[in-house]
Write a protein that holds these residues in place. Structure first.
Motif, PDB file in Angstrom:
ATOM      1  N   PHE A  90       0.679  -5.121  -6.221  1.00  0.00           N
ATOM      2  CA  PHE A  90       1.566  -4.018  -5.837  1.00  0.00           C
ATOM      3  C   PHE A  90       1.730  -3.027  -6.979  1.00  0.00           C
ATOM      4  CE2 PHE A  90       6.193  -2.817  -4.631  1.00  0.00           C
ATOM      5  CZ  PHE A  90       5.757  -1.644  -4.038  1.00  0.00           C
ATOM      6  N   ASN A 142       0.634   1.790 -10.128  1.00  0.00           N
ATOM      7  CA  ASN A 142       0.135   1.168  -8.909  1.00  0.00           C
ATOM      8  C   ASN A 142      -1.081   0.288  -9.200  1.00  0.00           C
ATOM      9  OD1 ASN A 142       1.662   2.456  -6.504  1.00  0.00           O
ATOM     10  ND2 ASN A 142       1.136   4.229  -7.774  1.00  0.00           N
ATOM     11  N   ASN A 146      -1.230   2.114  -2.628  1.00  0.00           N
ATOM     12  CA  ASN A 146       0.130   2.059  -2.093  1.00  0.00           C
ATOM     13  C   ASN A 146       0.504   3.386  -1.447  1.00  0.00           C
ATOM     14  OD1 ASN A 146       0.540  -0.601  -3.053  1.00  0.00           O
ATOM     15  ND2 ASN A 146       1.070   0.178  -5.084  1.00  0.00           N
TER      16      ASN A 146
END
Length: 311
Positions: A90, A142, A146
């Protein structure tokens, strides 16, 4: 005499074309300015190693966010800061000062939101928020695509251009933060700083130092970035006058308009030369781009939107 007229028109056309070319090159240079790079030297990577990665700042993506980041680099804010929320696949979040007094000073220095102009893809840096117009010092890198964050108002301002393999090795073992996970509690990080993190989360990756330099590669220390003005920051950040604007958009508008006019004039003059030599009908000039589009490409924007990963 018709030959002299044709020659005069030809000379004017050549000069106009040269001027338009020069202006277009200058406009391109203005659009490209602001390509500062910042190297992060980090320690305590997964396995205990050290390494570095380099980010390139893009004011044309998010002028206010880019200006704030440059401010933070200039004052040495990131030294000894931890990556306190690192979630595999993530993102990696950081940007709370390890010194509680410094953290308090910046806690209310909110920025207006930048409109989202690009995507939250792998390697892009974006500020975290706690709602509309609440960006301060926390940001994240990131790990993957995302792009779902784009619609929530998260506007990237920079990207990793070297050392993404090092970013991938930021320590992830603690996972999500408290209370939903076993990682650090952000409230305690704000209140107790590195004393709390070192005692309870000693494996977190740490920023040793940051070094700013231009995209051409000339080195320098963190103070090498010129002072940036910010019309929205509260204390301790010195505010610009109400007309102050980060991002340098006005020169882009001026040069864009001038380049457009010169290109149109050059086209009409060339058409006039053809008409003087052979007669016939003059074509309409293909000036179908406008200054507003060029201004947007240069990052002349104000604020917008919202939300998670929360501060």
């Amino acid at each position: 005499s018709s030959h002299r007229v044709a020659a005069a028109v030809a000379m004017t056309t050549v000069r106009g074309a040269a001027a338009s070319t020069a202006l277009l090159l200058l406009t391109s240079a203005v659009l490209a300015e602001g390509g500062e790079r910042v190297r992060f030297d980090v320690r305590n990577l997964d396995g205990g190693a050290e390494g570095s990665f380099t980010v390139e700042v893009h004011p044309e993506w998010a002028p206010l966010g880019a200006a704030r980041f440059n401010e933070l680099v200039k004052v040495g804010f990131f030294d000894d800061v931890r990556f306190f929320r690192v979630i595999d696949g993530f993102m990696a979040q950081f940007g709370i000062s390890g010194d509680p007094a410094t953290a308090r000073k910046w806690q209310g220095a909110n920025l207006k939101d930048d409109p989202v102009k690009t995507h939250n893809t792998r390697g892009r840096l974006t500020f975290a928020t706690a709602g509309p117009n609440t960006r301060t010092t926390q940001m994240f890198i990131n790990f993957g695509d995302n792009s779902f964050l784009d619609g929530q108002g998260f506007s990237p301002f920079a990207e990793v251009v070297e050392g993404m393999d090092v970013v991938d090795r930021l320590y992830k073992g603690y996972g999500e933060g408290a209370p939903s996970g076993h990682g650090p509690d952000q409230g305690r990080v704000q209140r107790d700083g590195n004393r709390y993190l070192q005692q309870d989360f000693p494996k977190l990756t740490v920023v040793k130092a940051v070094t700013a330099f231009d995209a051409g590669g000339s080195g320098g220390d963190a103070n090498a970035i010129p002072e940036v003005q910010n019309a929205y920051a509260q204390e301790p950040v010195a505010a610009a006058t109400p007309s102050g604007r980060a991002g340098g958009g006005f020169p882009v508008i001026v040069f864009g308009v001038i380049a457009s006019v010169v290109l149109c004039m050059g086209y009409f003059l060339r058409s006039g030369l053809k008409h003087a030599e052979a007669g016939g009908k003059q074509d309409r000039a293909p000036c179908d781009f406008d200054a507003e589009e060029m201004a947007v490409a240069g990052g002349v924007t104000v604020g917008r939107k919202r939300s998670a990963p929360p501060e």
